[in-house]
Design an enzyme around this catalytic site. Structure first.
Site, short mmCIF file in Angstrom:
data_model
loop_
_atom_site.label_atom_id
_atom_site.label_comp_id
_atom_site.label_asym_id
_atom_site.label_seq_id
_atom_site.Cartn_x
_atom_site.Cartn_y
_atom_site.Cartn_z
N ASP A 51 0.85 -1.11 -0.04
CA ASP A 51 -0.19 -0.18 -0.03
C ASP A 51 0.93 1.22 0.04
O ASP A 51 0.38 2.35 -0.13
CB ASP A 51 -1.02 -0.08 1.32
CG ASP A 51 -0.50 -0.08 2.52
OD1 ASP A 51 0.83 -0.17 2.63
OD2 ASP A 51 -1.14 -0.08 3.61
N ASP A 90 -1.30 -6.02 -0.19
CA ASP A 90 -1.56 -5.40 0.88
C ASP A 90 -3.20 -4.99 1.11
O ASP A 90 -3.63 -4.64 0.22
CB ASP A 90 -1.01 -4.11 1.19
CG ASP A 90 0.26 -4.08 1.91
OD1 ASP A 90 0.40 -5.18 2.75
OD2 ASP A 90 1.24 -3.31 1.95
N LYS A 120 -1.39 -9.28 2.84
CA LYS A 120 -0.84 -8.99 4.00
C LYS A 120 -1.41 -7.78 4.85
O LYS A 120 -2.25 -7.14 4.40
CB LYS A 120 0.62 -8.30 3.55
CG LYS A 120 1.57 -7.72 4.88
CD LYS A 120 3.03 -7.40 4.44
CE LYS A 120 3.08 -6.02 3.89
NZ LYS A 120 2.80 -4.87 4.75
N GLU A 122 -1.70 -5.46 8.65
CA GLU A 122 -0.78 -4.79 9.80
C GLU A 122 -1.55 -5.08 11.20
O GLU A 122 -2.86 -4.94 11.13
CB GLU A 122 -0.58 -3.27 9.51
CG GLU A 122 0.33 -2.89 8.25
CD GLU A 122 0.46 -1.54 8.28
OE1 GLU A 122 0.15 -0.65 8.95
OE2 GLU A 122 1.02 -1.08 6.86
N GLU A 189 8.93 -4.23 10.43
CA GLU A 189 9.52 -3.02 9.76
C GLU A 189 10.04 -1.93 11.16
O GLU A 189 9.36 -1.77 12.18
CB GLU A 189 8.40 -2.10 9.31
CG GLU A 189 8.67 -1.06 8.59
CD GLU A 189 7.67 -0.37 7.48
OE1 GLU A 189 6.98 -1.00 7.38
OE2 GLU A 189 7.99 0.78 7.11
#
Ligand code: KIV
Length: 271
Positions: A51, A90, A120, A122, A189
């Site tokens: 993204d 994403d 994916k 978060e 990250e």
């Protein structure tokens, strides 16, 4: 009946084998067909339709504004180009947090409309219901912890995450939760290298870092950053493999002067 497999050569299973035999995983982003073809031919293992397209492609300051339709457009363009690498798309902000049925519907749209291999997302504990529901439909998930850009408005800074013990312990707990739920891999990250190495050694699934040190199972960068197309972003973790900003500026300026000077097209470049 054809016996030819429609699966790409790199599968979630192959990535887990790579971790077991200590082979590092190379992952980069792509948002379009042409770049994805080059990456795939260069032997990249995983292509992330990140993204970060919100920043790199659309010029937004954060990843928050990108939509599911935008991600599907990018994902479809990339998946069409790729024969070997695993393609991960994403789930954008607002399409999976808070409502697990909506999360599943978003993930199903990505899988059906892009023909990518995985999604994916978060977060850890906070999104666990969505993670479980998506996985229950047989859709592979790559987790993402540490600096999670979709939460930028909560933290207000892109600084290194999990430097304090409490945040580091929560990250480790979340990593275990994602693995136990059935995620096939995890991105970490911008966290201390020691923490990255600890998570990679404790988890069985591949851990891929961006600014998480060299003790993880693989690395990911934004392709436009490592190629030096974007030149205003220089975090410590970024290694620039080219200076395409200069190369492109020079080529474009050369073209402008050729057109204006009547030099292009030449006799050989016309019918
Ligand atoms: O969107 C993205 O490019 C990412 C990488 C930075 C891991 O999530």
């Amino acid at each position: 009946m054809s016996t030819e497999s429609t699966l790409r050569a790199v599968t979630t299973y192959r990535l887990s084998e790579m971790k077991q035999r200590g082979e590092k995983i190379a992952m980069l982003t792509s948002y379009d067909y042409s770049m994805a073809r080059i990456l795939d031919a260069a032997g990249i293992d995983v292509i992330l339709v990140g993204d970060s397209a919100a920043n790199v492609m659309a010029g937004f300051e954060t990843t928050v504004p990108i939509t599911l339709d935008n991600m599907i457009y990018h994902g479809r363009s990339v998946a069409r180009a790729v024969k070997r690498a695993l393609v991960v798309v994403d789930l954008p902000f607002g399409t999976y947090q808070g409502n697990s049925k909506e999360a599943l519907a978003s993930a199903v749209r990505i899988m059906k409309e892009t023909e990518a291999d995985a999604v994916k997302l978060e977060g850890g504990e906070e999104v666990m219901e969505s993670v479980q529901r998506i996985l229950s439909a047989g859709i592979p998930i790559m987790g993402h912890l540490g600096l999670t850009p979709q939460s930028i408005h909560k933290y207000g800074t892109y600084s290194v995450r999990a430097k304090e013990e409490a945040e580091a312990e929560k990250l480790v707990r979340d990593a275990y939760l994602l693995e136990e739920a059935g995620c096939f891999a995890l991105v970490l990250e911008k966290i201390p290298a020691v923490l990255g190495a600890r998570v990679a050694s404790e988890l069985h699934i591949p851990v891929i870092g961006i600014g998480a040190g060299n003790g993880v199972d693989g690395q990911v960068l934004v392709a436009h950053d490592m190629l030096g197309i974007t030149n205003e972003f220089s975090p410590r973790f970024l290694r620039r493999y080219a200076d395409l900003h200069s190369v492109m500026t020079e080529a474009f300026s050369h073209y402008v002067s050729d057109v204006k000077g009547g030099d292009f097209p030449s006799d050989k470049e016309q019918y």
